[in-house]
Structures are given as structure tokens and as C-alpha cells.
Write a protein that holds these residues in place. Structure first.
Motif, PDB file in Angstrom:
ATOM      1  N   ASP A 300       0.835  -1.211   0.000  1.00  0.00           N
ATOM      2  CA  ASP A 300       0.000   0.000   0.000  1.00  0.00           C
ATOM      3  C   ASP A 300       0.868   1.258   0.000  1.00  0.00           C
ATOM      4  OD1 ASP A 300       0.987  -0.250   2.524  1.00  0.00           O
ATOM      5  OD2 ASP A 300      -0.955  -0.238   3.549  1.00  0.00           O
ATOM      6  N   LYS A 301       2.183   1.073  -0.148  1.00  0.00           N
ATOM      7  CA  LYS A 301       3.036   2.260  -0.330  1.00  0.00           C
ATOM      8  C   LYS A 301       4.025   2.029  -1.468  1.00  0.00           C
ATOM      9  CE  LYS A 301       5.017   1.228   4.202  1.00  0.00           C
ATOM     10  NZ  LYS A 301       3.876   0.513   4.757  1.00  0.00           N
ATOM     11  N   PRO A 302       3.496   2.016  -2.677  1.00  0.00           N
ATOM     12  CA  PRO A 302       4.356   1.676  -3.816  1.00  0.00           C
ATOM     13  C   PRO A 302       5.414   2.735  -4.125  1.00  0.00           C
ATOM     14  CG  PRO A 302       2.027   1.871  -4.486  1.00  0.00           C
ATOM     15  CD  PRO A 302       2.107   2.277  -3.051  1.00  0.00           C
ATOM     16  N   LEU A 488      -1.019   9.361   1.404  1.00  0.00           N
ATOM     17  CA  LEU A 488      -0.098   9.966   0.435  1.00  0.00           C
ATOM     18  C   LEU A 488       1.245   9.255   0.588  1.00  0.00           C
ATOM     19  CD1 LEU A 488       0.419  12.203  -1.683  1.00  0.00           C
ATOM     20  CD2 LEU A 488       1.236  13.650   0.181  1.00  0.00           C
ATOM     21  N   VAL A 489       1.774   8.799  -0.541  1.00  0.00           N
ATOM     22  CA  VAL A 489       3.005   8.013  -0.529  1.00  0.00           C
ATOM     23  C   VAL A 489       4.024   8.711  -1.434  1.00  0.00           C
ATOM     24  CG1 VAL A 489       3.980   5.779  -1.222  1.00  0.00           C
ATOM     25  CG2 VAL A 489       1.715   5.868  -0.159  1.00  0.00           C
ATOM     26  N   VAL A 490       5.292   8.697  -1.026  1.00  0.00           N
ATOM     27  CA  VAL A 490       6.341   9.193  -1.922  1.00  0.00           C
ATOM     28  C   VAL A 490       7.520   8.228  -1.860  1.00  0.00           C
ATOM     29  CG1 VAL A 490       7.347  10.781  -0.194  1.00  0.00           C
ATOM     30  CG2 VAL A 490       7.754  11.169  -2.609  1.00  0.00           C
ATOM     31  N   ASN A 491       7.955   7.802  -3.015  1.00  0.00           N
ATOM     32  CA  ASN A 491       9.136   6.925  -3.129  1.00  0.00           C
ATOM     33  C   ASN A 491       9.108   5.748  -2.152  1.00  0.00           C
ATOM     34  OD1 ASN A 491       9.748   8.943  -4.892  1.00  0.00           O
ATOM     35  ND2 ASN A 491      11.739   9.449  -4.039  1.00  0.00           N
ATOM     36  N   GLY A 492       7.941   5.164  -1.964  1.00  0.00           N
ATOM     37  CA  GLY A 492       7.828   3.994  -1.105  1.00  0.00           C
ATOM     38  C   GLY A 492       7.670   4.314   0.372  1.00  0.00           C
ATOM     39  N   TRP A 493       7.615   5.576   0.730  1.00  0.00           N
ATOM     40  CA  TRP A 493       7.388   5.976   2.135  1.00  0.00           C
ATOM     41  C   TRP A 493       5.973   6.494   2.268  1.00  0.00           C
ATOM     42  CZ3 TRP A 493      11.479   9.376   5.179  1.00  0.00           C
ATOM     43  CH2 TRP A 493      12.436   8.531   5.740  1.00  0.00           C
ATOM     44  N   GLU A 494       5.275   6.065   3.329  1.00  0.00           N
ATOM     45  CA  GLU A 494       3.962   6.651   3.599  1.00  0.00           C
ATOM     46  C   GLU A 494       4.197   8.009   4.245  1.00  0.00           C
ATOM     47  OE1 GLU A 494       1.151   4.366   6.046  1.00  0.00           O
ATOM     48  OE2 GLU A 494       0.473   6.325   6.744  1.00  0.00           O
ATOM     49  N   LEU A 495       3.676   9.035   3.589  1.00  0.00           N
ATOM     50  CA  LEU A 495       3.908  10.385   4.097  1.00  0.00           C
ATOM     51  C   LEU A 495       2.790  10.811   5.045  1.00  0.00           C
ATOM     52  CD1 LEU A 495       6.283  12.170   3.456  1.00  0.00           C
ATOM     53  CD2 LEU A 495       4.942  13.248   1.655  1.00  0.00           C
ATOM     54  N   GLY A 496       1.580  10.291   4.798  1.00  0.00           N
ATOM     55  CA  GLY A 496       0.491  10.686   5.683  1.00  0.00           C
ATOM     56  C   GLY A 496      -0.810  10.036   5.296  1.00  0.00           C
ATOM     57  N   SER A 497      -1.822  10.296   6.122  1.00  0.00           N
ATOM     58  CA  SER A 497      -3.124   9.724   5.829  1.00  0.00           C
ATOM     59  C   SER A 497      -4.233  10.661   6.272  1.00  0.00           C
ATOM     60  CB  SER A 497      -3.277   8.363   6.498  1.00  0.00           C
ATOM     61  OG  SER A 497      -2.690   8.388   7.768  1.00  0.00           O
ATOM     62  N   GLY A 498      -5.405  10.389   5.755  1.00  0.00           N
ATOM     63  CA  GLY A 498      -6.556  11.217   6.105  1.00  0.00           C
ATOM     64  C   GLY A 498      -7.821  10.552   5.625  1.00  0.00           C
ATOM     65  N   SER A 499      -8.922  11.238   5.852  1.00  0.00           N
ATOM     66  CA  SER A 499     -10.205  10.639   5.468  1.00  0.00           C
ATOM     67  C   SER A 499     -11.302  11.679   5.457  1.00  0.00           C
ATOM     68  CB  SER A 499     -10.582   9.522   6.451  1.00  0.00           C
ATOM     69  OG  SER A 499     -10.610  10.014   7.779  1.00  0.00           O
TER      70      SER A 499
END
Ligand code: ASP
Length: 607
Positions: A300-302, A488-499
Motif C-alpha cells: 500500500d506504499k508503492p 499519500l506516498v512518496v518513493n515507497g514511504w507513507e507520508l500521511g493519511s486522512g479521510s
């Protein structure tokens, strides 16, 4: 290694009139150029290096936050490393054979008429020029010195630029910056909490917020419409490269919005920050569902910076006699150019796949067919695959001679995850290497697994709105329900989440009941939020992303400690400030506390 900030468009110090040097100096060290030659200047800074030059003169490299300038001083002056001095004199062009193209001030030098020692320094415990690999414990113990190094100056300047870019973006989009309490009450992210004893109400505790989640939802009820905060969050979790007890996130919330609106607000800010630091336009932000991300990248963090997507082989091997392929999912990776990998490496890959949970790993070397026509597969299992199956596998994976195909069969999620991990191990560049490929992962499952009592666990937090198409399965098949949450993902790192949040009491009660949270528990934990919802809560949604992580990536660092001024070690200590520390008996008494030390390791219970 740390990467230079984009000096061209954003020098370390803004060249506005307001940012000009004042007081003791006329100029900054690193900004002097040949066009300044002939001027009498005063500069201040730290002695970075001193080299004797004949009997009477010494070259002193003077350093401030903008860089270094070479001063030529009377050799008698007692100037040692890290002395703070002020030098006044005429700036002149260096002789043609003494130019130094490696530094921006390399065409000039300052002929010192007056040298004033503003402050002396003991010999520093380590060299600050970054040439020696100093032990991190020593760097952290003397963090105030470590921060003088070029690397740390750059990293924290990048951080300041990122914060400024975020604020510009938020302001432009009409979000109001509002601070929320640190001494507060539990919030719902589910990590262990830090508690602060109250002196005025002995026996009661403030809880440090894991995020401003509840506060920002309340601000929506209060009608602020769009809020943001560069917020400090506290979570008592094990520390790792991308995690500290206290971290900083951009936290935002908006009313009457759809998911797309939130994504656009967030994108605007991360793209502005990325552009600002790198000077380049980042690639377009992609949106994929959680389900699709699992199928294509097994995670889930491509990381989208390289190909090697997972391929479906179910059709290619449908009806195959090969037992290993009689499974609900048969998936593969095509590893380009690795067809010559030796048996040792292939066995190691097979062991790795098994360790990750796969029943096994099928490897197939792609070679040119006989008489140079077409391609063939070489593998101990090739004999179990018909010619038709073999060519269908080659076609599906788009493999060419010289490539290696790795296939795993089994249950879909595990199969994809194993291949996704192998993909990373075989091809992932360092996380902070450009380009910066942002993507949204959407429609994340509402729940992740079950707790010990058999109740579903909220994947995000319990205020997350379910996907409206899945509502009828909420009670009957909760694990299949998607949510209106996104990462939100960048370069395989999860940067954050929301809903998008639940804003109505009836839906919130329904979710609490599926989660096994009783009315009483809900009331005691989140009563004030539920109470607020009784007075007209607008539909709302939001997001939060880690600023430490974003800055680390943009600065080219793998560990967020390198972009935090005063971080904690892996064991949660601040080595410089000796924190945490014991309180005096008087302080403890004031707080109504008595310390019960855990038994020493190895001691028998009761001993
Ligand atoms: N409070 C969430 C978090 O910190 C983010 C959000 O839902 O806005 O992970």
C-alpha cells in the motif's frame, strides 16, 4: 548523503533588503564576490581553519551560516578553531594562481586590518568540516556543535523552506492556522500515549495528543471551514529511522469537501515544497486504489520510480498440470537483465520468498529459442509447463532473452506482498533519490484484521467514513468494507493519511458498535466530540502528513533524526539535555507521585 538546497532560486538567506546583515557586520561570509573587491567590509563568524602562510601571515577560513571566506591575518593573532571573531578590512581579488573554484567566494580574500575575538572556544570534540565520520552519540551529545556543520545547516534550512512553502500554500488556499492544546486528552490514533501528571488535580493526568484529530474536527463544528496547523504530535512508540516520539505534521481539515478537494489542497502544498527545495517540477501525482496498488506493486506504499510491476499469470497457466500453479493467485515479476543470476542467488531468493510466507518461488530464465527464433524458459520446473503455457507466461510478463521471471502462487494478498517485497529488494533506489513520485492510495479498507475479542480494528481511526457503496456489508462482512480514507506516498514511504469523517451521530454509533466500543466507552473517550456533533456538524474531511519525513526525503537523508534540531536516540534519550531525567523528591511530592522501580532484569518476582 545530503543534497544541496536549490541555491539558484532560493539562497540560504533571502536577498531582500530586510535580510541584509546588520549590527556588527556589513556582509555575510559566503556572499562576498569579485564585484565586492575594493570595499571595506566587516564579517563575523567562526574560525573554520587556519593555515600558516610564511612567518607573519595566516590564512583563516571564516565561516557563518552562508559559507566561508578566506581572511589573511597577522600570524601573531591567537585564533584557534571555533573562535568567534569579527574581521574588518579590504576585500581584494586573489592572485590568479590562488583562485579556488570549489567555493563561491574563491575569487576573493579579505585582508584583515582589525581582528576582534568576540568569544574563545575550547578545542571542539570532533571536526565540524564533515570529513571525519563522527560517532552519532558524540554528535548528539554536542548537538549544538553538530548543527554548525554544513550538512546540518542545510538540512534545517531545507526544513525552514518546507515549512514556509507549506504556509504559503495553506494561506493561498484559505486555510486558517489555528493552534490546539498539547496538554490534553487521549486522541484516537491508537499508539501508546504520554501522560503528564497534574499538580493542581493530584492523581489526574493530561495526555499529550497523538495528533490534533479531535480538535480539528471540533473546529469544523465551530465553523472555521478550513484549518491547518504545523502540529507537534506525540506517540510513545518504538523509535526507528522514520519515527520519533515527537514529530511534526501538517495537519489540515476542511468542511463541505469531497476527497478530491482534500487531495488537491495537500498536493498543492507538497508540490510547492518540493519545487521550492529542488527547483524542479515533480512528476504528476498519481491516484490508485488500495486494491490496485496491491495487485501492481504488492504494497500500500508503492515506489513508482522503477518498473517491475507484478503481473497476473492466472490466465497464462489456467488448467496447468503443474501443481504449484493450482492456486487462487499466480503472479510474477520480470527482472530485466538478471537471467544470468547464479544458483546461489536464486536459492537465496527462494529462501527469502519462503521467509516472507510464500510456499515457494518459481524462477524461470528467459533465453533465446533454438535457431535463434522466439524465446524459451530454463528452469527446473520448465518440464511441467506446456509450450503454450510457457509462451503465455513470456507474453504476459513481456520478458525478453536475458530476463528472469519470478513467480509465486497462493492466496492473493500474500502472493502479491511477497512479490512486492522481492521487487523492492531487487530494484529500489535509496528512498530520497529523485524523482519524487507522489501518489494517492485511495479506498483503503475500513478495518484491518480482528482484535483478540474478534472485533474489527479500525485501519485509520474510528471517525473515518465508510465507502457508501459498501455500507450494507458493515455488520455482515466488515473486513470487505472500503473506507473514504487515503494515504499519500512518496518513493515507497507513507507520508500521511486522512479521510472524510463521519459527521452524524447515527453513523458514528454504528461504527462504534461494529468496533465493539460500547456507548459508555465512546462517551467517556470521545464524549465531547459526540456532544459537539449534536449541535450541527458540517460534513468534513482532512489529512495529515509528516514534515520530518518530507524534509528527510528532500534533503537526501534516510533518517529523520538528520532533519530534526534536537532529536532523541533510538532509546528515547536526549543525550545533550540528559532527558528523560529523575525528579527530586520535592517535585514528586508536589505531583503526588511515588516511583515504583521495575525489578532489575533477571530478578525473581518477589525477590
Ligand atoms: N489524525 C490522523 C493522523 O495523524 C490524520 C487525519 O486523519 O487527518 O494520522
Amino acid at each position: 548523503m545530503s543534497r544541496p538546497i536549490n541555491e539558484a532560486s532560493h539562497p540560504v538567506v533571502q536577498r531582500s533588503e530586510a535580510a541584509r546583515p546588520r549590527g556588527l557586520r556589513t556582509d555575510y561570509c559566503g556572499e562576498l564576490r569579485s564585484s565586492d573587491a575594493g570595499r571595506t567590509v566587516s564579517v563575523c563568524g567562526w574560525v573554520a581553519r587556519r593555515r600558516e602562510h610564511g612567518e607573519h601571515l595566516a590564512f583563516v577560513d571564516l565561516r557563518d551560516h552562508t559559507g566561508i571566506v578566506q581572511c589573511v591575518v597577522d600570524g601573531a593573532a591567537d585564533l584557534r578553531s571555533e573562535f568567534v571573531i569579527r574581521v574588518t578590512g579590504e576585500l581584494r581579488l586573489r592572485p590568479a594562481d590562488k583562485l579556488n573554484a570549489a567555493i563561491p567566494t574563491g575569487e576573493v580574500e579579505l585582508g584583515a586590518d582589525v581582528v576582534e575575538v568576540l568569544s574563545a572556544s575550547e578545542a571542539p570534540p570532533f571536526a565540524l568540516d564533515g570529513r571525519a565520520d563522527t560517532d552519532e552519540q558524540v554528535r548528539l551529545r554536542y548537538r549544538y556543535l553538530d548543527l554548525r556543520s554544513e550538512r546540518m545547516q542545510r538540512n534545517l534550512r531545507i526544513r525552514a523552506r518546507v515549512n514556509a512553502a507549506i504556509r504559503r500554500s495553506m494561506d493561498r488556499q484559505g486555510l486558517a492556522e489555528i493552534e490546539t492544546p498539547l496538554l490534553w486528552t487521549p486522541t484516537p490514533e491508537g499508539a501508546r500515549e504520554f501522560a503528564i501528571p497534574s499538580r493542581l488535580q493530584i492523581g489526574s493526568f493530561y495526555v499529550l495528543p497523538q495528533s490534533p484529530q479531535i480538535a480539528k474536527q471540533l473546529l469544523m463544528v465551530s465553523g472555521f471551514d478550513r484549518y491547518f496547523q504545523i502540529a507537534r504530535c506525540m506517540r510513545d512508540e518504538d523509535l526507528r529511522a522514520d519515527r520519533q516520539f515527537e514529530f511534526t505534521q501538517l495537519d489540515l481539515e476542511a468542511s463541505f469537501v469531497t476527497q478530491e478537494d482534500v487531495w488537491e489542497m495537500v498536493e498543492d502544498s507538497v508540490l510547492e515544497a518540493t519545487r521550492d527545495v529542488t527547483g524542479e517540477e515533480p512528476p504528476e501525482v498519481v491516484r490508485v486504489t488500495w486494491d490496485e496498488a496491491l495487485d501492481r506493486w504488492g504494497t500500500d506504499k508503492p515506489d513508482l520510480r522503477f518498473g517491475m510491476e507484478i503481473v497476473r499469470l492466472e490466465q497464462a497457466v489456467a488448467g496447468s498440470e503443474f501443481n504449484a500453479f493450482k492456486a487462487p493467485a499466480v503472479r510474477a515479476l520480470c527482472v530485466q537483465g538478471e537471467g544470468a543470476l547464479g544458483r546461489g542467488r536464486l536459492d537465496a531468493l527462494t529462501d527469502r520468498a519462503k521467509k516472507l510466507g510464500a510456499a515457494g518461488l518459481v524462477w524461470l530464465r528467459v533465453v533465446a529459442g533454438e535457431q535463434g527464433t522466439g524465446v524459451a524458459l530454463e528452469s527446473p520446473v520448465a518440464k511441467f509447463l506446456s509450450a503454450g503455457e510457457q509462451s503465455a507466461i513470456v507474453k504476459a510478463t513481456e520478458a525478453e532473452p536475458g530476463d528472469l521471471i519470478l513467480a509465486v502462487a497462493g492466496e492473493r494478498q500474500l502472493t502479491c506482498q511477497v512479490l512486492g517485497q522481492l521487487r523492492l529488494e531487487l530494484g529500489q533506489p535509496p528512498v530520497s533519490e529523485p524523482p519524487y513520485r507522489y501518489l494517492w492510495v485511495t479506498e483503503i479498507p475500513l478495518f484491518e484484521g480482528l482484535d483478540e475479542a474478534g472485533n474489527p480494528l479500525a485501519a485509520h481511526h474510528p471517525f473515518t467514513m465508510p465507502h457508501l457503496d459498501d455500507l450494507d456489508r458493515l455488520e455482515s462482512d466488515p473486513l470487505s468494507v472500503r473506507s473514504q480514507s487515503y494515504d499519500l506516498v512518496v518513493n515507497g514511504w507513507e507520508l500521511g493519511s486522512g479521510s472524510i469523517r463521519i459527521h452524524r451521530a447515527d453513523m458514528q454509533r454504528r461504527i462504534f458498535s461494529v468496533l465493539g466500543i460500547s456507548d459508555e466507552e465512546a462517551e467517556s473517550r470521545f464524549g465531547f466530540l459526540l456532544g459537539a456533533f449534536r449541535y450541527g456538524a458540517p460534513p468534513h474531511g482532512g489529512f495529515a502528513y509528516g514534515i520530518d519525513r518530507l524534509v528527510a526525503i528532500l534533503a537526501g537523508e534516510e533518517n529523520i533524526r538528520e532533519v530534526i534540531a534536537f532529536p532523541k536516540t533510538q532509546s528515547g534519550a536526549d543525550l545533550m539535555a540528559s532527558s528523560p531525567r529523575e525528579l527530586s523528591d520535592r517535585q514528586l511530592a508536589e505531583l503526588g507521585l511515588r516511583i515504583i522501580k521495575p525489578p532489575a532484569r533477571g530478578a525473581q518476582p518477589g525477590s
